[in-house]
Design a protein around this motif. Structure first.
Motif, PDB file in Angstrom:
ATOM      1  N   HIS A 374      38.049  30.728  43.536  1.00 33.39           N
ATOM      2  CA  HIS A 374      39.305  31.058  42.854  1.00 33.39           C
ATOM      3  C   HIS A 374      40.188  29.825  42.989  1.00 33.39           C
ATOM      4  O   HIS A 374      39.781  28.813  43.595  1.00 33.39           O
ATOM      5  N   LYS A 410      37.678  30.742  38.829  1.00 35.64           N
ATOM      6  CA  LYS A 410      37.997  32.138  38.533  1.00 35.64           C
ATOM      7  C   LYS A 410      39.481  32.357  38.247  1.00 35.64           C
ATOM      8  O   LYS A 410      40.326  31.646  38.746  1.00 35.64           O
ATOM      9  N   GLY A 411      39.741  33.388  37.464  1.00 37.92           N
ATOM     10  CA  GLY A 411      41.098  33.785  37.101  1.00 37.92           C
ATOM     11  C   GLY A 411      41.015  34.454  35.742  1.00 37.92           C
ATOM     12  O   GLY A 411      39.912  34.729  35.265  1.00 37.92           O
ATOM     13  N   ALA A 412      42.172  34.731  35.118  1.00 42.10           N
ATOM     14  CA  ALA A 412      42.114  35.227  33.743  1.00 42.10           C
ATOM     15  C   ALA A 412      41.491  34.113  32.915  1.00 42.10           C
ATOM     16  O   ALA A 412      41.764  32.936  33.157  1.00 42.10           O
ATOM     17  N   THR A 414      38.448  32.954  33.105  1.00 40.21           N
ATOM     18  CA  THR A 414      37.629  32.125  33.998  1.00 40.21           C
ATOM     19  C   THR A 414      36.965  30.983  33.227  1.00 40.21           C
ATOM     20  O   THR A 414      36.387  31.201  32.158  1.00 40.21           O
ATOM     21  N   ASN A 430      40.602  41.715  32.990  1.00 40.62           N
ATOM     22  CA  ASN A 430      42.023  42.071  32.957  1.00 40.62           C
ATOM     23  C   ASN A 430      42.590  41.961  34.369  1.00 40.62           C
ATOM     24  O   ASN A 430      41.860  41.785  35.340  1.00 40.62           O
ATOM     25  N   ALA A 431      43.934  42.134  34.451  1.00 39.80           N
ATOM     26  CA  ALA A 431      44.610  41.917  35.731  1.00 39.80           C
ATOM     27  C   ALA A 431      44.248  42.976  36.773  1.00 39.80           C
ATOM     28  O   ALA A 431      44.561  42.806  37.952  1.00 39.80           O
ATOM     29  N   LEU A 433      41.450  43.307  37.836  1.00 36.43           N
ATOM     30  CA  LEU A 433      40.436  42.624  38.656  1.00 36.43           C
ATOM     31  C   LEU A 433      41.071  41.799  39.773  1.00 36.43           C
ATOM     32  O   LEU A 433      40.360  41.324  40.674  1.00 36.43           O
ATOM     33  N   ALA A 434      42.397  41.611  39.694  1.00 33.95           N
ATOM     34  CA  ALA A 434      43.078  40.814  40.712  1.00 33.95           C
ATOM     35  C   ALA A 434      43.245  41.681  41.963  1.00 33.95           C
ATOM     36  O   ALA A 434      44.317  42.225  42.224  1.00 33.95           O
ATOM     37  N   GLY A 436      41.145  42.461  46.033  1.00 32.49           N
ATOM     38  CA  GLY A 436      40.062  42.122  46.960  1.00 32.49           C
ATOM     39  C   GLY A 436      38.772  42.850  46.610  1.00 32.49           C
ATOM     40  O   GLY A 436      38.792  44.044  46.325  1.00 32.49           O
ATOM     41  N   GLY A 437      37.694  42.126  46.613  1.00 30.83           N
ATOM     42  CA  GLY A 437      36.393  42.731  46.325  1.00 30.83           C
ATOM     43  C   GLY A 437      35.842  42.355  44.966  1.00 30.83           C
ATOM     44  O   GLY A 437      34.623  42.355  44.756  1.00 30.83           O
ATOM     45  N   SER A 438      36.733  42.010  44.019  1.00 38.32           N
ATOM     46  CA  SER A 438      36.243  41.664  42.667  1.00 38.32           C
ATOM     47  C   SER A 438      35.337  40.440  42.717  1.00 38.32           C
ATOM     48  O   SER A 438      34.317  40.375  42.027  1.00 38.32           O
ATOM     49  N   GLY A 439      35.740  39.461  43.519  1.00 38.45           N
ATOM     50  CA  GLY A 439      34.963  38.229  43.604  1.00 38.45           C
ATOM     51  C   GLY A 439      33.597  38.479  44.242  1.00 38.45           C
ATOM     52  O   GLY A 439      32.598  37.846  43.866  1.00 38.45           O
ATOM     53  N   HIS A 467      30.987  40.933  34.227  1.00 37.37           N
ATOM     54  CA  HIS A 467      31.935  41.320  35.267  1.00 37.37           C
ATOM     55  C   HIS A 467      33.287  41.692  34.629  1.00 37.37           C
ATOM     56  O   HIS A 467      33.872  42.740  34.927  1.00 37.37           O
TER      57      HIS A 467
HETATM   58  N1  ADP Z   1      44.487  38.500  35.822  1.00 38.99           N
HETATM   59  C1  ADP Z   1      43.147  38.501  35.766  1.00 38.99           C
HETATM   60  N2  ADP Z   1      42.523  38.683  34.583  1.00 38.99           N
HETATM   61  C2  ADP Z   1      41.174  38.679  34.519  1.00 38.99           C
HETATM   62  N3  ADP Z   1      40.357  38.510  35.591  1.00 38.99           N
HETATM   63  C3  ADP Z   1      40.919  38.327  36.783  1.00 38.99           C
HETATM   64  C4  ADP Z   1      42.329  38.305  36.942  1.00 38.99           C
HETATM   65  N4  ADP Z   1      42.593  38.099  38.248  1.00 38.99           N
HETATM   66  C5  ADP Z   1      41.405  38.007  38.882  1.00 38.99           C
HETATM   67  N5  ADP Z   1      40.391  38.143  38.006  1.00 38.99           N
HETATM   68  C6  ADP Z   1      38.958  38.075  38.324  1.00 38.99           C
HETATM   69  O1  ADP Z   1      38.687  38.816  39.513  1.00 38.99           O
HETATM   70  C7  ADP Z   1      37.844  38.097  40.386  1.00 38.99           C
HETATM   71  C8  ADP Z   1      38.606  37.830  41.688  1.00 38.99           C
HETATM   72  O2  ADP Z   1      37.852  37.053  42.557  1.00 38.99           O
HETATM   73  P1  ADP Z   1      38.424  36.537  43.940  1.00 38.99           P
HETATM   74  O3  ADP Z   1      39.741  35.897  43.730  1.00 38.99           O
HETATM   75  O4  ADP Z   1      37.372  35.775  44.596  1.00 38.99           O
HETATM   76  O5  ADP Z   1      38.694  37.898  44.695  1.00 38.99           O
HETATM   77  P2  ADP Z   1      38.108  38.482  46.049  1.00 38.99           P
HETATM   78  O6  ADP Z   1      37.511  37.384  46.825  1.00 38.99           O
HETATM   79  O7  ADP Z   1      39.323  39.029  46.702  1.00 38.99           O
HETATM   80  O8  ADP Z   1      37.145  39.497  45.659  1.00 38.99           O
HETATM   81  C9  ADP Z   1      37.437  36.843  39.639  1.00 38.99           C
HETATM   82  O9  ADP Z   1      36.248  37.073  38.941  1.00 38.99           O
HETATM   83  C10 ADP Z   1      38.588  36.643  38.649  1.00 38.99           C
HETATM   84  O10 ADP Z   1      38.206  35.938  37.500  1.00 38.99           O
END
Ligand code: ADP
Ligand code: NAX
Ligand code: K
Length: 501
Positions: A374, A410-412, A414, A430-431, A433-434, A436-439, A467
């Motif tokens: 990230h 990673k992020g919106a 990605t 989408n947000a 996914l923001a 813990g655990g998504s990554g 994802h």
């Molecule tokens: N605003 C967002 N829109 C789309 N995807 C998001 C957004 N914020 C986070 N993600 C996705 O969620 C996941 C978050 O991963 P990470 O930051 O490693 O979280 P963690 O380690 O806490 O699980 C990534 O795949 C990222 O692209």
């Protein structure tokens, strides 16, 4: 979908006009027809519409839309922002085609800028892709008034004042749109978080620019569409057996963070790996065995963190990092797994933080391995804090090329940076996914695809797409706030299913 720079889009426009062939005024008419269709289908009940048109072709698009919506009985008025004496020919023609009963006002000096206090949708067609410097004078004043108004704003092609290909610093003089209707392809700036307030909801309006130009014009930027994901996806065949879908190892977990490796392992299974094994510290063994009956589990000799490597050659893919912690002994174990690995691996979370502190590890990482930082993890890897997304992306791409690895930033939207210089932006997610655990779920999915013999770049692009798509299903079901990574993993099936459509 290939993405292009403003200059390339200008050339695309000219190429289409010459080779389709089509007159430029008819191309403008076609674009505005598509924009009008979108408005009619999505905003029909908003009947009062005010257009702010510049005197270039973006303003021309606006005038055509105003005419078409007037003919559809919308209550339309126009303001013409005279930012220059150089007026585009197509603009002039369309101004003369505007029905006389459409109110049309000139903005030539500060006092002409209206105070917006009526309930009307504002359509911003002051500048499009032709912006070459920050707006000043009457244009600046108009933009500030539109932003002050709190009325819904729709930007045509791009929010006026926003540079399409590079960083904009003049934040006060960029339209803050609720919706952007961009022509044919998204522009680079629309994919970066700092411009979110200017872009709003992004909609791509196809206007049938030349396919040949698109195919033949090189670009390093791509946007992963549903069709692109389908092209990568390989559906299972009737006689397939589990041996064909690889042997996946997920390495992670430490005391208090067994959930992370649990999520990655579940995601690995749900993404289709033939066999999935988790290597966890002893404190995680029973948890994995009891909660994921489909997975195998190897217990590390140490209770609370991983200290030993394993025979890596028997696995077709390895994902390392979820919840693994940074214990010194764990660092040694991770180093030795990376060193022993002969095929591309996937690194996330603390495995990346270890890499940031051990520069010499770079040479041990198998080529085409996938790193999923990230933004914070990426900055640690790069050793720099970035002020803007353009510079960050450039650094990620450079890192990918230099070390021959795939960087999944990673992020919106990605950004997946490949060693060949290509950058693929994701279109799903989408947000919600923001959280813990998504990554961890993402690491499981990408490693699982890699185990199934998708090429590393395919595993990264398709994994990120799936994802995000699963995240979209999860949010539709549970809502952005309530959805959790387990919901994303549960929704993966729907995301795969959709690839068959
Ligand atoms: N605003 C967002 N829109 C789309 N995807 C998001 C957004 N914020 C986070 N993600 C996705 O969620 C996941 C978050 O991963 P990470 O930051 O490693 O979280 P963690 O380690 O806490 O699980 C990534 O795949 C990222 O692209
Ligand atoms: N891409 C395409 O294929 C098509 C594009 N069309 C529209 O055309 C637009 C591009 O048109 P133009 O190239 O005329 O560009 P604009 O409509 O953005 O106008 C730019 C003009 O303003 C001047 N200018 C730039 N920055 C300025 C500033 N800060 N202050 C004052 N003047 C400034 C430029 O020199 C140029 O003359 C697109 O955004 C789109 O809306 C459509 O007509 C249909 C087809
Ligand atoms: K605009």
């Amino acid at each position: 979908m290939k993405l292009f720079t403003t200059q390339q889009i200008r050339d695309w426009d000219i190429y289409t006009i010459k080779n389709e062939p089509i007159d430029s005024i008819d191309l403008m008419e076609r674009a505005a027809n598509r924009l009008t269709d979108w408005y009619y289908e999505n905003c029909e009940r908003y009947t009062d519409i005010t257009f702010f048109c510049g005197v270039g072709n973006n303003g021309g698009d606006g005038l055509v839309m105003a005419r078409l919506l007037h003919l559809l009985h919308f209550n339309v008025k126009c303001y013409i922002v005279h930012f220059s004496d150089k007026i585009s020919e197509d603009f002039k023609q369309n101004l003369s085609r505007l029905p006389k009963n459409v109110p049309c006002y000139d903005i030539k000096e500060d006092s002409d800028v209206p105070v917006i206090n009526d309930e009307t949708v504002l359509v911003d067609c002051i500048f499009g892709s032709g912006l070459s410097r920050p707006p000043k004078g009457i244009t600046q004043k108009t933009i500030i008034e539109i932003n002050r108004s709190n009325n819904p704003v729709i930007a045509i092609d791009i929010a006026s004042g926003l540079y399409a290909d590079h960083y904009s610093t003049h934040f006060q003089t960029i339209i803050e749109a609720d919706i952007t209707l961009t022509l044919e392809v998204p522009k680079l700036a629309m994919l970066f978080p700092e411009n979110d307030k200017n872009v709003g909801e992004l909609n791509i309006i196809p206007i049938d620019l030349s396919k040949k130009f698109k195919e033949e014009t090189p670009s390093n930027y791509f946007f992963t569409t549903h069709k692109n994901a389908q092209e990568i996806y390989r559906p299972r065949k009737r006689f397939d057996h589990k041996g064909k879908f690889g042997n996946l190892l997920i390495v992670g977990g430490s005391k208090g963070m067994i959930g992370a490796v649990q999520l990655a392992t579940k995601a690995g299974l749900r993404a289709g790996a033939g066999k999935t094994t988790a290597l966890v510290p002893a404190c995680g063994y029973e948890i994995i065995q009891a909660t994921i009956p489909e997975a195998m589990c190897i217990s590390d000799p140490s209770r609370n963190h991983i200290v030993a490597s394993t025979l890596v050659s028997k696995y077709s893919a390895i994902g390392i990092g979820p919840g693994i912690g940074q214990h010194e002994q764990t660092q040694k174990a991770v180093r030795s797994i990376i060193e022993d690995a002969e095929k591309p691996i996937v690194l996330d979370a603390d495995a990346l933080n270890m890499l940031s502190e051990n520069d010499e590890w770079w040479s041990l990482i198998p080529e085409n391995s996938i790193l999923t930082p990230h933004l914070g993890e990426f900055e640690r890897l790069a050793g720099i804090q970035f002020i803007n997304s353009f510079d960050r992306l450039e650094a990620a791409s450079k890192m990918a090329k230099e070390h021959n690895v795939i960087i999944v930033l990673k992020g919106a939207n990605t950004a997946i940076c490949l060693p060949n210089g290509q950058i693929h932006f994701n279109s799903t997610g989408n947000a919600g996914l923001a959280k813990g655990g998504s990554g961890d779920a993402l690491l499981g999915i990408i490693s699982s695809l890699l185990a199934q013999k998708y090429k590393p770049y395919e595993a990264a692009i398709l994994g990120v797409y799936l994802h995000g798509k699963a995240g979209d299903y999860a949010s539709a079901d549970k809502g952005f706030e309530s959805m959790v990574a387990s919901d994303v993993i549960e929704s993966l099936g729907k995301a795969f299913f959709e690839l068959l459509k």
